[in-house]
Design a protein around this motif. Sequence first.
Motif, PDB file in Angstrom:
ATOM      1  N   SER A 311      -9.661 -15.816  41.359  1.00 54.22           N
ATOM      2  CA  SER A 311     -10.018 -16.915  40.467  1.00 54.22           C
ATOM      3  C   SER A 311      -9.353 -16.743  39.110  1.00 54.22           C
ATOM      4  O   SER A 311      -8.877 -17.711  38.516  1.00 54.22           O
ATOM      5  N   ASN A 315      -6.386 -19.109  37.187  1.00 57.25           N
ATOM      6  CA  ASN A 315      -6.789 -19.805  35.960  1.00 57.25           C
ATOM      7  C   ASN A 315      -6.297 -19.117  34.692  1.00 57.25           C
ATOM      8  O   ASN A 315      -6.748 -19.445  33.607  1.00 57.25           O
ATOM      9  N   GLN A 361      -8.542 -20.765  31.862  1.00 61.21           N
ATOM     10  CA  GLN A 361      -9.210 -22.038  32.104  1.00 61.21           C
ATOM     11  C   GLN A 361     -10.683 -21.787  32.401  1.00 61.21           C
ATOM     12  O   GLN A 361     -11.033 -20.935  33.224  1.00 61.21           O
ATOM     13  N   GLY A 366     -12.829 -23.667  36.439  1.00 60.96           N
ATOM     14  CA  GLY A 366     -12.179 -22.508  35.860  1.00 60.96           C
ATOM     15  C   GLY A 366     -12.548 -21.201  36.524  1.00 60.96           C
ATOM     16  O   GLY A 366     -13.084 -21.147  37.637  1.00 60.96           O
TER      17      GLY A 366
END
Length: 808
Positions: A311, A315, A361, A366
């Motif tokens: 993740s 981001n 993000q 995000g």
Amino acid sequence: MTRGVTRVRPFVAGVLATLVLAFGGMAQAQQTLEIPEEEFEAVEDYKPIPVPDPSGGPVNQMFEAMELDLTGTLPEAVLDSMLGESPYAFVDVVWGMEVSGDWTDSMTGTGTLQVTDFTEGRGASPAIDREKFTGAKGFHMYNARLETDGEHVFTLSAVFPADSGGQALGTEVEEVKGLFEATWLCHMFEPGRTGCVDYPDEYYETELPRLRKLYVHQQGADRYRIEFDARVEESRSHRDKGYRLTELTGRVGEVRGWVCDRESWENDPQACEAPEPLKLVENSPGHERENVHLGSPRIEMEFNDPVDPFSLKENFRLATRDAKGDLLEVHGQINQANERLYRFIPDADLESGVIYEARIQGGEEGVESTTGTTLQEDAHWWRFSTLVDLENHGGPVEDPVRVHAFQTIRDAPLVMGKPAVQRIYVDWQPHDHIDAGWQPESYPAELDINVLDQGQWRVQPQQGGAIDGNVVRVVRSDTLERDLVKDEIRRQARHTINVFGWKPERQGAATDLEVRLTPHDPWPASVAAPEVLAERQLENWRVDPDSLVFRYSFLEVGSWKDGVPELERQWANGIVSLAEEFAVQLMPIKEAYGIDTTRTPDRAYVNTGRGIVPGGVDAVVTTAEALGWIGISSLEEWAQEKGRPTVSLDSLKNTIRKLRGELQAVVQPNDILVVFSPPEFYGAGQSIHGTFSHAAHRGIVLPITTARSHSALAQALVHEFGHYFGLAHRPADASEVFYAPSVYSDYSIEGFRVARGGMSGQNKSAVEGNGEHPTTLAPLMWPYAIPRREAFISEGNYNALMRVLEAR
């Protein structure tokens, strides 16, 4: 009992048909049920099954559906058969809410959580009879009524789909239907407003808040803990040409809250509160950090909770901008350093002198923690600039830093014990392929000079730069060359770093001058920053020059025949003081002294040898007119006004000779004798010079008039010193120069006028400009007297003076 079953079967079939329509159908719809006699006898008392009001809006219908209560509507046997045990649970709860953004508040209160579990075959029971039901149909519904001492009422509602395990924990709101509403609060941002009730022509109201996240944790029967996030937006309604318009105002409140059953809260309040949202605890390099290493920038992110590395990679972005302003992304890998620390490693070295932006993000799409929480803000970003590798900035650069020494003329042989200034030139040009706004215009560097240290110096940094101890802010070259300011900056030498406070002490041999610039406080500090070294070998003059001493007196003739007026005498003293300073600044000497002899020559010195030399009168008058010392334009008018002719050169020599004879006890052979006269007597200044074996013939006569400034007359006196040592007019004599000094440029003038204390000064350069005057820089030997600020000595004249003083 059989009769009872028969009587109720049509009724049961009708109920089951309704449930099939509403909840997706059941395989047991035709099953025969045995209803206890007491329930059968009480059938007349059952309430009708509630149906949402079809005339209400969608939101009202949703609330009515979520508050659906079938208690008392069917025999218990029917409900048990349909749903297992009772599908309802009403739990007393305690809750808290934090609001940030344009609306900030902190609230707590109590309320009721209604849990409705219409999962097939389960009801409120955690177990499902697998022989009868799949558990894959129906839904879970949570409806919390949250109150604050009766002042505000909030409703938190959500419906989760069923799953095969009968659990509904931590489901994303995007996958379910959810609602968060201030039921009785018209305006969250300004609770006191009543405009949305009164409906005036213009009012503000709170849009239906948007539930962003909801996590439901069931920890046993009647033990619940709920976490939720929501966004509240404000809107404005007004009338325009008869139409009512509603639009968002842009004011937003971010809501983060928790709900906990009362028993759990009483046992452990802290365990009930919502955990901290995902936050970036620290990032490196820090925002606006300078001098970040190119190959080892150590770009790190530390969170308050572990995050999903994939993740984070999706981001996170590191980028700058190219010359067109387009994004220029840096590719690399993200490694996990420890449980909460992550590091971005670029695939290649970063570029020298470039601003980079790191961005993470946040928000719903995000970066996520391993527990599913996200960064509250939509994005977190910071910028840093890489260190400037001057020798490899955009490619190898030869001599990016240069150093020169000035006592007067640049890099001339050094006079021991005389203040000198070091000028440091830095060649640092911007990249062509990077946006100008994404390149730093300055950076801090540690300055080290081998011949003096911080305790001795005074540093004048570049325009826009600064100095703090030994840390100087280096300014990019092109920012100093912009059309509106470049001339002024160069004229003041503010395009260079000027270091004052050095006095060379070694006579003869040479001085090896070294200047070192090293990026200050690089990141990370464990990696050495590249330094740049500028070197210059300077010759030390083998002569230790004597002080220049000039003794002066006043000639009481003409308008001064009755004594020198006090104003003119004070004027002369002021000229002497300025000439002392000016002579040291322009000549290879350390000191200059003007001494009043207190002996006043009389008319007898002048009468000896007095006469007219053919052409002499005309030359004197022409010079005097050019200097502005007489206001007439012809020899005839001058002779008629004065009533007598001028004196000859022999008269000047006789005056000097006789005065030297009178003062021989105090005047040393190398002393210059200066005679100040009234302006109408000798006309222009005269220097009588020759070989040193004929000292009696040497001296200077200078007319004094208060119509000329101290500065111009001081320049005239030092100009005469130049004649005294054998310098000729430059570029020619007055009879040959008919133009102003502002249109003449002597390209051999490249120097610095160091102040008397040696800790400041002015640039003097025919190329870069005169720091004391915007247009004029004439040679000292210009044939007319000009203010000191407009004059400086040429390289050739300075070298000639060194040869003369060596001979002395």
